[in-house]
Motif scaffolding. Structure first.
Motif, PDB file in Angstrom:
ATOM      1  N   VAL A  41       0.849  -1.185   0.000  1.00 31.15           N
ATOM      2  CA  VAL A  41       0.000   0.000   0.000  1.00 31.15           C
ATOM      3  C   VAL A  41       0.886   1.237   0.000  1.00 31.15           C
ATOM      4  O   VAL A  41       1.846   1.342   0.781  1.00 31.15           O
ATOM      5  N   VAL A  42       0.594   2.168  -0.888  1.00 30.61           N
ATOM      6  CA  VAL A  42       1.391   3.394  -1.005  1.00 30.61           C
ATOM      7  C   VAL A  42       1.034   4.336   0.140  1.00 30.61           C
ATOM      8  O   VAL A  42      -0.137   4.653   0.356  1.00 30.61           O
ATOM      9  N   THR A  43       2.060   4.752   0.869  1.00 28.48           N
ATOM     10  CA  THR A  43       1.859   5.709   1.973  1.00 28.48           C
ATOM     11  C   THR A  43       2.754   6.918   1.741  1.00 28.48           C
ATOM     12  O   THR A  43       3.890   6.787   1.250  1.00 28.48           O
ATOM     13  N   PRO A  44       2.296   8.130   2.065  1.00 27.05           N
ATOM     14  CA  PRO A  44       3.105   9.335   1.843  1.00 27.05           C
ATOM     15  C   PRO A  44       4.239   9.431   2.852  1.00 27.05           C
ATOM     16  O   PRO A  44       4.145   8.925   3.977  1.00 27.05           O
ATOM     17  N   LEU A  45       5.307  10.073   2.430  1.00 26.18           N
ATOM     18  CA  LEU A  45       6.464  10.298   3.284  1.00 26.18           C
ATOM     19  C   LEU A  45       6.696  11.794   3.369  1.00 26.18           C
ATOM     20  O   LEU A  45       6.866  12.465   2.354  1.00 26.18           O
ATOM     21  N   SER A  46       6.679  12.320   4.579  1.00 29.33           N
ATOM     22  CA  SER A  46       6.891  13.753   4.771  1.00 29.33           C
ATOM     23  C   SER A  46       8.380  14.030   4.893  1.00 29.33           C
ATOM     24  O   SER A  46       9.051  13.515   5.800  1.00 29.33           O
ATOM     25  N   GLN A  47       8.907  14.834   3.982  1.00 34.98           N
ATOM     26  CA  GLN A  47      10.313  15.205   4.036  1.00 34.98           C
ATOM     27  C   GLN A  47      10.506  16.543   3.342  1.00 34.98           C
ATOM     28  O   GLN A  47       9.649  17.007   2.598  1.00 34.98           O
ATOM     29  N   ALA A  48      11.638  17.141   3.640  1.00 34.26           N
ATOM     30  CA  ALA A  48      11.932  18.452   3.078  1.00 34.26           C
ATOM     31  C   ALA A  48      12.166  18.335   1.577  1.00 34.26           C
ATOM     32  O   ALA A  48      12.798  17.394   1.103  1.00 34.26           O
ATOM     33  N   THR A  49      11.638  19.296   0.848  1.00 31.42           N
ATOM     34  CA  THR A  49      11.858  19.320  -0.597  1.00 31.42           C
ATOM     35  C   THR A  49      13.312  19.699  -0.875  1.00 31.42           C
ATOM     36  O   THR A  49      13.955  20.397  -0.089  1.00 31.42           O
ATOM     37  N   ALA A  50      13.818  19.235  -1.978  1.00 27.15           N
ATOM     38  CA  ALA A  50      15.216  19.509  -2.330  1.00 27.15           C
ATOM     39  C   ALA A  50      15.318  19.869  -3.804  1.00 27.15           C
ATOM     40  O   ALA A  50      14.772  19.162  -4.654  1.00 27.15           O
ATOM     41  N   GLN A  51      15.990  20.974  -4.071  1.00 27.22           N
ATOM     42  CA  GLN A  51      16.293  21.379  -5.433  1.00 27.22           C
ATOM     43  C   GLN A  51      17.749  21.035  -5.708  1.00 27.22           C
ATOM     44  O   GLN A  51      18.615  21.262  -4.857  1.00 27.22           O
ATOM     45  N   THR A  52      18.013  20.505  -6.876  1.00 24.06           N
ATOM     46  CA  THR A  52      19.363  20.087  -7.236  1.00 24.06           C
ATOM     47  C   THR A  52      20.007  21.134  -8.140  1.00 24.06           C
ATOM     48  O   THR A  52      19.404  21.578  -9.113  1.00 24.06           O
TER      49      THR A  52
END
Length: 367
Positions: A41-52
């Motif tokens: 089952v797909v569950t969301p993961l909360s994490q900081a966004t990152a720009q490369t």
């Protein structure tokens, strides 16, 4: 009449076979059942966004060692890529003029020393003579004319000694200059460094200022990043970034030490220097990328094994009411063995994460 009879028999048999009714709500062919699939089952993961942002590894101090005298390159003593210590001989030049000047200066010093010694002796004699004549003049034993002559000779002797000493100083300075010029024929490393490349070949004729060897200092590295103008305000001097060097499978912490305000109108980006810790694996020119972390948000990450690639299309299998459905998705960043899904999938849906090679659209998932 007989022929008609035989034609009627197959037709009657065909009608009899088709006389059965198909029950409503049932299909004649049941969907295939596929077993051995692993679902999740797909569950969301909360994490900081990152720009490369991408950049290039550079030495904190790149030096171009140039010739300081004219001559011919007799020998290149180091190879490209070699690590050298301070004082290591890098190249040797042939300069016969400097050697001749040094010999001339040594000879001039020897002559100047002799002249000084003679001048010292003459002044000593002139001083002694003047002292005797001072006593005789006090006793009125010599004429004033004779006294003036002795005094003038003492003055001349003193000036001659000063000139001899000045000549010796000039000869010594010329000798030191000749030694310095001769030392320019031996090119040495100013500090611990890595030889990047040779700028000349053995046998080449060089002039003062001709580049000979390029060195990268070994005690510090930096990465020069190209920052899009839309992200320029996201960083500041002192910001700590995660810097990845894919070629070396290496990730380091870097600190922004310099920002360039000018923007390149072609790429719409500015540059930033990020200081890196020392690492023996680093070398100039390597590709690097840094990650600018933003606010946290929910992201969907699934195992890479769940993806199904069909040409230029990327999809996966979603399980709905026990039936497999192939669905196209748009992927984002990779994070080790997991990949971000940007669109085409919702949180809470069930997907096939193992055995996608045997999955089929419309098939049923078996136990």
């Amino acid at each position: 009449m007989k022929a008609s009879f035989w034609l009627t028999i197959p037709l009657a048999l065909l009608l009899a076979a088709c006389s059965g009714d198909i029950e409503p709500g049932r299909q004649q062919n049941e969907p295939a059942i596929i077993t051995g699939l692993k679902t999740d089952v797909v569950t969301p993961l909360s994490q900081a966004t990152a720009q490369t942002v991408v950049g290039t590894i550079e030495s904190r101090d790149r030096a171009i060692i140039s010739a300081r005298t004219d001559g011919q390159v007799l020998r290149l003593a180091v190879k490209e890529g070699e690590e050298v210590a301070p004082g290591t001989l890098l190249a040797e030049l042939g300069d016969h003029t400097a050697s001749e000047r040094l010999r001339e200066a040594e000879a001039a010093i020897s002559e100047a020393r002799k002249n000084r010694d003679m001048a010292v002796a003459r002044q000593k004699l002139a001083d002694q003579t003047q002292q005797r004549f001072d006593r005789l003049f006090a006793a009125a034993a010599v004429t004033p004319q004779e006294m003036d002559k002795v005094t003038a000779e003492a003055t001349i002797a003193k000036e001659s000694l000063e000139a001899a000493e000045a000549s010796l100083v000039r000869a010594t300075a010329a000798r030191d200059a000749a030694k310095t010029a001769l030392s320019y024929t031996r090119i040495t490393a100013p500090y611990a460094a890595t030889v990047v490349r040779h700028e000349v070949q053995e046998g080449s004729t060089v002039l003062p200022g001709t580049p000979l060897v390029v060195l990268d200092r070994r005690d510090g590295w930096l990465v020069r990043l190209n920052i899009p103008e839309s992200l320029y305000d996201a960083i500041a001097i002192g910001t700590v970034l995660d810097v990845e060097v894919p070629t070396l499978s290496l990730t380091l912490k870097g600190e922004v030490e310099e920002l360039f305000p000018a923007t390149d109108p072609r790429s719409r980006s500015s540059q930033a220097k990020v200081r890196l810790p020392g690492d023996a694996q680093l070398r100039s020119g390597l590709y690097a990328r840094a990650f600018l972390h933003g606010e946290s948000r929910d992201q969907l990450f699934i195992p890479r094994s769940a993806l199904v690639l069909r040409g230029q299309l990327t999809g996966l299998y979603v399980v709905e009411d026990g039936i497999l459905h192939y669905r196209l998705v748009k992927t984002g960043v990779l994070n080790n063995d997991r990949v971000e899904i940007l669109s085409g999938l919702q949180s809470g849906e069930t997907i096939v994460v193992k055995g996608v090679q045997q999955a089929r659209h419309g098939a049923k998932v078996g136990e």
